[in-house]
Design an enzyme around this catalytic site. Structure first.
Site, PDB file in Angstrom:
ATOM      1  CG  ASP A 298      -2.210   0.796   0.945  1.00 47.01           C
ATOM      2  OD1 ASP A 298      -3.242   0.544   1.571  1.00 47.01           O
ATOM      3  OD2 ASP A 298      -2.142   1.697   0.084  1.00 47.01           O
TER       4      ASP A 298
HETATM    5  C1  GLC Z   1      -4.406   4.164  -0.239  1.00 45.18           C
HETATM    6  C2  GLC Z   1      -5.292   3.024   0.215  1.00 45.18           C
HETATM    7  C3  GLC Z   1      -5.428   1.917  -0.787  1.00 45.18           C
HETATM    8  C4  GLC Z   1      -5.367   2.472  -2.184  1.00 45.18           C
HETATM    9  C5  GLC Z   1      -3.980   3.035  -2.389  1.00 45.18           C
HETATM   10  C6  GLC Z   1      -3.801   3.663  -3.770  1.00 45.18           C
HETATM   11  O1  GLC Z   1      -3.601   4.582   0.804  1.00 45.18           O
HETATM   12  O2  GLC Z   1      -4.979   2.439   1.467  1.00 45.18           O
HETATM   13  O3  GLC Z   1      -6.673   1.243  -0.514  1.00 45.18           O
HETATM   14  O4  GLC Z   1      -5.624   1.441  -3.135  1.00 45.18           O
HETATM   15  O5  GLC Z   1      -3.621   3.976  -1.392  1.00 45.18           O
HETATM   16  O6  GLC Z   1      -4.601   4.795  -3.901  1.00 45.18           O
END
Ligand code: GLC
Length: 755
Positions: A298
């Site tokens: 993430d």
């Molecule tokens: C965010 C979220 C995740 C998302 C990613 C990309 O922090 O936790 O669910 O897919 O970043 O945007």
């Protein structure tokens, strides 16, 4: 000769060489063709990786956001330059054929090997046509409609250059203080797993090389929903049994459904942050489950391991992550900055890097990007694929199916279209919030249909529809109260549309007070004083605490954030053009003190006597009942359903026999309606304590007034398996109860023994 042509030539020669010795076998076994397709891909990847430099390999393990959207704490604006330098092989938060083509061109034409970029985006509940938030969709219990919603999202996203969505979010959640419950499928493992599979099918379809299918991404692996205190990103410390019983099954279900990618979660698990957790990422996911796709982190979660205190700096974080099983670094630049050094120091093997790179290139290959890197950048297809009438109609249908009727005293719903209506509330004429959070490229300015606009399509005499906003979503300003009270006094019935703003749920949106925000309840109380019947329509991303509303308001309709077509769908429901059929997939607590609250609890050694719920020396509270305000599986209809004649085909079963249970369901009211019949099982005695109920089957049926149907469910000993005392996963012989009913509390029961 351009390096790419060299690769192509080399791989084709290998491929035809292989074909030559196998061609006689292709005719008689189709699956050999698939193997040859894999052989073709493997030989292509072999050839490509043989000519890649270490820098080029590391570039494939790097994912950066554009500056089009900010979905995390930081943005790095040099992504274009890094693509040009071959240091970034994947991009997210970029869409439209035009923009993705421009970025793809940079990679194809300016880098030595011209390896195509992979474009990812958070297409969670629709891309341009926005469906209800995922928690809302789950309340439809309609797997076909959920899959179709993901299919439409994939078609629209792919038409705008996107190859990969960061969805489905499959985190089980039992704590409504956690804002991200809005993105998942609620508290139940079985339903959550079925919905996870439906969403993977919808996004990926059955052919990744098609131009309208995209890679799915099971997130956030794992146990992110168990954050202590429901506070986002907080510590998770749970037993191995709880991990494997509650939090892992939906992820395993996505692997069985062929999900292409996984995303790590921000949290630590039992002392080790998931992004550096080899047990989760390699031992379970890749070795035990045989997952063959790739794992992306993430947003900067590698770097965040320094804050977690498990590594001293980003370089150590990169080492821990890649050796744990992470294949791609989202936004953190830790792999970009340190992997080469770590390999030189012998702390990371190039073999490990090769495995990661291969898993990423394999999916680019399966998408067909090496054949045509621009195949998703078709402006003509884009023009014809977005927000079509069919897509909008599907979103409207899902918004109707997702809504849950929580109360309907004196059957004031549905409202007849000739009534004088006062429509009041900060979400009644609100385009910005109705599509909820994580709404991808969804428009918030013109396209959404508000409740006011929806009502206007139903009420021919405009003087019968009065509107006043009344208050803000989250403020103590009362200046709009008088106008609202004034129109309420003139109305036959009042419809109040209240709830949360879209950013009060989703990521980084935990709340400790789950009442209606601001002074919305004060306005409700003022309107209540008029003595007129009131319908409360809720828009929110999580269960709220609604004791006062449940006590004093005649009808309550939960619509979540119903999406682009939400306003017309709500009008369909309020005026009876559609009969509500949704059922809650998360328990609604009476107050925050009850949290975590969910239906499949254990009995404890001092269970309460429901007839004497406050009895001393029992597992209860002094000040509130143990039960939720609205339980899992709960939802009313404009009609009524009667369950009778629960039967089981025999009372003793062996481990290899099926168990069939039947029940008669009758529509005893005056409206045609859909009902979700639910089957729960209780294992009365186990080598470890067992929940009082576990959902094992459900079926949604449509019944006309007066119509009866027999619904049958079949289960077997596999459905009764659990992690026993020694953590082996199996069913145990013994006595079981079967419950079948309209929600997790209102059930008929029978029993059987497993020998
Ligand atoms: C965010 C979220 C995740 C998302 C990613 C990309 O922090 O936790 O669910 O897919 O970043 O945007």
């Amino acid at each position: 000769m351009k390096i790419k042509k060299l690769i192509l030539f080399f791989s084709l020669s290998v491929f035809f060489g292989v074909l030559g010795c196998k061609k006689d076998s292709i005719q008689n076994e189709n699956n050999v063709l698939l193997n040859n397709k894999n052989v073709k891909m493997e030989s292509f990847l072999d050839s490509l990786m043989q000519v890649m430099t270490l820098d080029e390999k590391i570039g494939q393990m790097v994912l950066f956001s554009t500056d089009w959207e900010k979905t995390g704490p930081s943005i790095n604006n040099s992504y274009k330059k890094l693509v040009e330098e071959g240091k970034v092989g994947n991009i997210f938060n970029a869409y439209t054929s035009k923009f993705t083509r421009e970025l793809q061109k940079t990679a194809i034409e300016n880098t030595r090997l011209g390896i195509p970029l992979l474009f990812g985006y958070d297409v969670i509940h629709g891309h341009r046509t926005i469906f209800p938030i995922s928690l809302g969709e789950s309340a439809s219990w309609d797997l076909e409609a959920i899959e179709n919603g993901a299919r439409i999202a994939a078609i629209e996203a792919a038409a705008e250059g996107i190859h990969w969505t960061f969805a489905p979010m499959v985190d089980i959640a039992r704590d409504p203080r956690w804002g991200r419950v809005s993105e998942g499928a609620g508290e139940d493992v079985y339903l959550g797993s079925e919905i996870a599979k439906a969403r993977v099918r919808g996004f990926q379809g059955d052919d990744l090389s098609a131009t309208n299918t995209i890679l799915a991404c099971a997130k956030h692996y794992a146990a992110y929903g168990a954050a202590q205190g429901g506070r986002d990103y907080n510590t998770v410390d749970i037993s191995e049994r709880e991990l494997r019983t509650t939090y892992l099954p939906p992820f395993k279900a996505t692997v069985n459904e062929g999900v292409a990618t996984f995303m790590t979660s921000f949290n630590e698990l039992n002392g080790v942050p998931v992004t550096g957790n080899k047990y989760l990422l390699t031992d379970i996911l890749k070795t035990e489950w045989g997952f063959k796709g790739f794992v992306v982190t993430d947003y900067t979660s590698i770097n965040e391991m320094v804050a977690h205190g498990i590594v001293k700096d980003d370089k150590e974080a990169a080492e821990l992550a890649v050796n744990a099983g992470v294949d791609m670094d989202m936004q953190g630049a830790a792999f970009m900055d340190y992997l080469k050094e770590l390999i030189a120091e012998g702390k990371v093997s190039e073999k490990k890097v090769d495995e990661s790179v291969r898993s990423i290139l394999a999916l680019k290959y399966q998408l067909g990007l090496f054949d045509d890197p621009y195949k998703y950048c078709d402006e003509e297809r884009e023009k014809n694929s977005l927000m079509t009438t069919e897509n909008l109609e599907a979103a409207r249908d899902m918004a109707r199916k997702s809504s849950v009727l929580l109360k309907n005293n004196k059957e004031i719903l549905p409202i007849s279209k000739d009534k004088k209506i006062a429509l009041i509330g900060p979400l009644a004429d609100n385009k910005w919030d109705i599509i909820g959070s994580w709404s991808a490229a969804g428009d918030r300015y013109e396209k959404p249909v508000t409740v006011l606009e929806g009502f206007k399509t139903k009420i021919s005499n405009s003087s019968n529809l009065m509107f006043a906003k009344g208050c803000e979503i989250n403020s103590d300003d009362t200046k709009g109260f008088n106008e609202a009270i004034a129109i309420a006094k003139k109305a036959d019935v009042i419809v109040m549309v209240m709830g949360e703003s879209q950013d009060m749920s989703g990521e980084s949106a935990s709340r400790t007070n789950l009442d209606l925000p601001g002074n919305q309840k004060d306005l409700l109380k003022e309107i209540k004083k008029t003595g007129k019947p009131i319908v409360l329509v809720l828009m929110n991303g999580r269960p709220l605490t609604l004791e006062w509303e449940n006590e004093h308001i005649d009808a309550i309709l939960e619509t979540w954030f119903p999406g682009t077509m939400g306003g017309i769908a709500i009008a369909d429901l309020i005026f009876g053009d559609y009969n509500p059929s949704g059922k809650l997939t998360m328990s609604f607590p009476r107050n925050v003190g009850q949290i975590p609250i969910y239906y499949n609890v254990k009995n404890t050694g001092r269970p309460i006597d429901p007839k004497n719920p406050y009895e001393k020396y029992k597992s209860n509270y002094l000040d509130v009942l143990n039960s939720p305000l609205y339980p899992f599986g709960y939802g009313l209809s404009y009609t009524t359903f009667e369950y009778s004649d629960l039967s089981i085909d025999k009372n003793k079963f062996t481990f290899n026999e099926d168990i069939t249970v039947s029940v008669i369901i009758k529509n005893t009211g005056k409206y045609k309606g859909e009902e979700v019949a639910q089957l729960y099982v209780q294992d009365l005695v186990g080598s470890v304590t067992r929940p009082l109920k576990e959902l094992k089957r459900f079926e949604k049926i449509l019944l006309n007034p007066g119509e009866s149907k027999e619904v049958s469910f079949t289960i077997n000993s596999k459905d009764l398996a659990f992690y026993t005392r020694d953590m082996s996963f199996k069913a145990e012989p013994g006595e079981f109860k079967i419950y079948v009913g309209t929600n997790s509390q209102n059930v008929l029961e029978t029993q059987f023994s497993l020998k």
